[in-house]
Design an enzyme around this catalytic site. Sequence first.
Site, PDB file in Angstrom:
ATOM      1  N   GLU A 189      -6.292  -8.031   0.488  1.00 17.54           N
ATOM      2  CA  GLU A 189      -5.073  -7.472   0.831  1.00 17.54           C
ATOM      3  C   GLU A 189      -4.871  -7.646   2.172  1.00 17.54           C
ATOM      4  OE1 GLU A 189      -3.365  -4.094  -1.472  1.00 17.54           O
ATOM      5  OE2 GLU A 189      -4.959  -4.396  -2.743  1.00 17.54           O
TER       6      GLU A 189
ATOM      7  N   ASP B  16     -11.364   0.904  -2.886  1.00 16.45           N
ATOM      8  CA  ASP B  16      -9.856   0.888  -2.889  1.00 16.45           C
ATOM      9  C   ASP B  16      -9.366   1.496  -1.469  1.00 16.45           C
ATOM     10  OD1 ASP B  16      -7.220   0.515  -3.336  1.00 16.45           O
ATOM     11  OD2 ASP B  16      -7.094   2.103  -4.836  1.00 16.45           O
TER      12      ASP B  16
ATOM     13  N   ASN C 215       0.837  -1.259  -0.105  1.00 15.64           N
ATOM     14  CA  ASN C 215      -0.169  -0.016  -0.150  1.00 15.64           C
ATOM     15  C   ASN C 215       0.905   1.283  -0.136  1.00 15.64           C
ATOM     16  OD1 ASN C 215      -2.221   1.723   0.204  1.00 15.64           O
ATOM     17  ND2 ASN C 215      -3.491   0.063   1.302  1.00 15.64           N
ATOM     18  N   ARG C 216       0.510   2.251   0.220  1.00 15.73           N
ATOM     19  CA  ARG C 216       1.273   3.536   0.186  1.00 15.73           C
ATOM     20  C   ARG C 216       1.728   4.140   1.373  1.00 15.73           C
ATOM     21  NH1 ARG C 216      -2.944   2.521  -2.761  1.00 15.73           N
ATOM     22  NH2 ARG C 216      -3.646   3.527  -4.653  1.00 15.73           N
TER      23      ARG C 216
ATOM     24  N   HIS D   3      -1.311  -9.831  -3.629  1.00 18.08           N
ATOM     25  CA  HIS D   3      -2.093  -9.079  -4.227  1.00 18.08           C
ATOM     26  C   HIS D   3      -2.790  -9.719  -5.232  1.00 18.08           C
ATOM     27  CE1 HIS D   3      -3.165  -5.182  -6.251  1.00 18.08           C
ATOM     28  NE2 HIS D   3      -2.713  -4.588  -5.129  1.00 18.08           N
ATOM     29  N   SER D   4      -3.227 -11.081  -5.109  1.00 16.52           N
ATOM     30  CA  SER D   4      -4.073 -11.909  -6.169  1.00 16.52           C
ATOM     31  C   SER D   4      -5.498 -11.173  -6.290  1.00 16.52           C
ATOM     32  CB  SER D   4      -4.301 -13.115  -5.594  1.00 16.52           C
ATOM     33  OG  SER D   4      -3.207 -13.824  -5.580  1.00 16.52           O
ATOM     34  N   TYR D   5      -5.644 -11.138  -7.609  1.00 19.78           N
ATOM     35  CA  TYR D   5      -7.054 -10.672  -8.151  1.00 19.78           C
ATOM     36  C   TYR D   5      -7.832 -11.808  -8.417  1.00 19.78           C
ATOM     37  CZ  TYR D   5      -5.142  -5.902  -9.430  1.00 19.78           C
ATOM     38  OH  TYR D   5      -4.590  -4.770  -9.189  1.00 19.78           O
TER      39      TYR D   5
ATOM     40  N   HIS E 195       3.289   0.058  -2.642  1.00 21.02           N
ATOM     41  CA  HIS E 195       3.794  -1.522  -2.983  1.00 21.02           C
ATOM     42  C   HIS E 195       5.223  -1.724  -2.918  1.00 21.02           C
ATOM     43  CE1 HIS E 195      -0.309  -2.317  -3.123  1.00 21.02           C
ATOM     44  NE2 HIS E 195      -0.562  -2.198  -4.442  1.00 21.02           N
TER      45      HIS E 195
HETATM   46  C1  BGC Z   1      -3.906  -0.202  -4.643  1.00 17.77           C
HETATM   47  C2  BGC Z   1      -4.574   0.545  -5.957  1.00 17.77           C
HETATM   48  C3  BGC Z   1      -3.646  -0.111  -7.074  1.00 17.77           C
HETATM   49  C4  BGC Z   1      -3.433  -1.289  -7.009  1.00 17.77           C
HETATM   50  C5  BGC Z   1      -2.737  -1.815  -8.094  1.00 17.77           C
HETATM   51  C6  BGC Z   1      -3.883  -1.557  -4.832  1.00 17.77           C
HETATM   52  O1  BGC Z   1      -3.592  -2.446  -3.691  1.00 17.77           O
HETATM   53  O2  BGC Z   1      -4.785   0.058  -3.302  1.00 17.77           O
HETATM   54  O3  BGC Z   1      -4.546   1.635  -5.723  1.00 17.77           O
HETATM   55  O4  BGC Z   1      -4.157   0.599  -8.257  1.00 17.77           O
HETATM   56  O5  BGC Z   1      -3.128  -1.902  -5.928  1.00 17.77           O
HETATM   57  O6  BGC Z   1      -1.413  -1.376  -8.121  1.00 17.77           O
END
Ligand code: BGC
Length: 347
Positions: free
Chosen positions: A312, A249, A79-80, A175-177, A106
């Site tokens: 996540e 998000d 995350n940020r 970070h699996s979708y 990330h």
């Molecule tokens: C973030 C999103 C980002 C994505 C892909 C997520 O974990 O919160 O804002 O676009 O990851 O990088």
Amino acid sequence: MITTIPFGKTNKGESVTLYTIDNGEAKASIANFGANLVAFEVKDKDGCFVDISLGFDNAAGYDSNRGPYFGATVGRFANRIGGAKFTLGGKEYNVTKNFCGKHCLHGGTDGLTFIMYDVTLGNDSVSLHTVSPDGAEGFPGNLDFTVKYTLVGSELSIEYFAKSDADTVVGFTNHSYFNLNGATSDKTILNHTLNIDADGYLECDSDALVTGDIHPVKDTPYDFRKPKLLSDVLGDDTGLLSVTGGGIDNGYMLWGTKRELSYAATVYNEDNGIALDCYTDLPGLHIYTGTFVDVIGKKGTPHGRFSGICLETQGAPNSMNVRYFPSPILKAGEEYYSKTVYKAYVK
Ligand code: BGC
């Protein structure tokens, strides 16, 4: 049983291997580039295998399409990090500004997602190890890091182990979708229901950076205390979700979690019966509904808005800069451990 096949080369020419744990009930494929979860195949209500994790066909796909972080092991800090800086032990650290030109996302440009790992195989597990050098992406300390995937039945555990030789900050996630229709399906996650065991969400700004405020989910679109169909929530570009492009998000604080593995969330697809539970020993869960995804995935499948959902597990975003969030500090010599479980089943 674990099978091993070549998975192509990175853009630098490194040869990548794909390891598949197969127990007859489910299969999990992991690459030694990025320790990425490349596929998670589980059975639907007819007993047919469905790969529920978005990804690419080879290593070059992962190296060239970094934006979405498909299947990624994320670190050193998921995350940020607001302003891409933090103070630790009285010293200010500046980490890579790879998001909106001002924040660190990330773990930076070449974080734990985009490196090669050493692999150790068990009977039903794949462990991936690296040492992230002192100063990598601006983070202090040589960080010894291992992520271990274990598949038992259709329960996939992901364990994180870390140790640093200097005080540092850590926050790892996967970070699996997930798209329970299948990774090559043309359907989005809008036919999924989502249930999250949290009554508070973290407010964020238009950079999806936490403001530091935690609000009750009650009477907001973030309320998933009872399962809700995602098509009833996502895509509202006018209300609260408009800050994050009509999707979610945002972080959820799982205050009930007391550093023991606890239930966090479920996604469920009534059409094929597949359900996926998420358990974690961490206090936070960040939900990203793939709002800005725009990429071609496995077998040429186009993935756009709401093509997958990320569950996540993490601490709290930007927690080194928000005093009352759970501390992300890992002291020199201390052992870090955390565990996340994704458990698939037919409901
Ligand atoms: C973030 C999103 C980002 C994505 C892909 C997520 O974990 O919160 O804002 O676009 O990851 O990088």
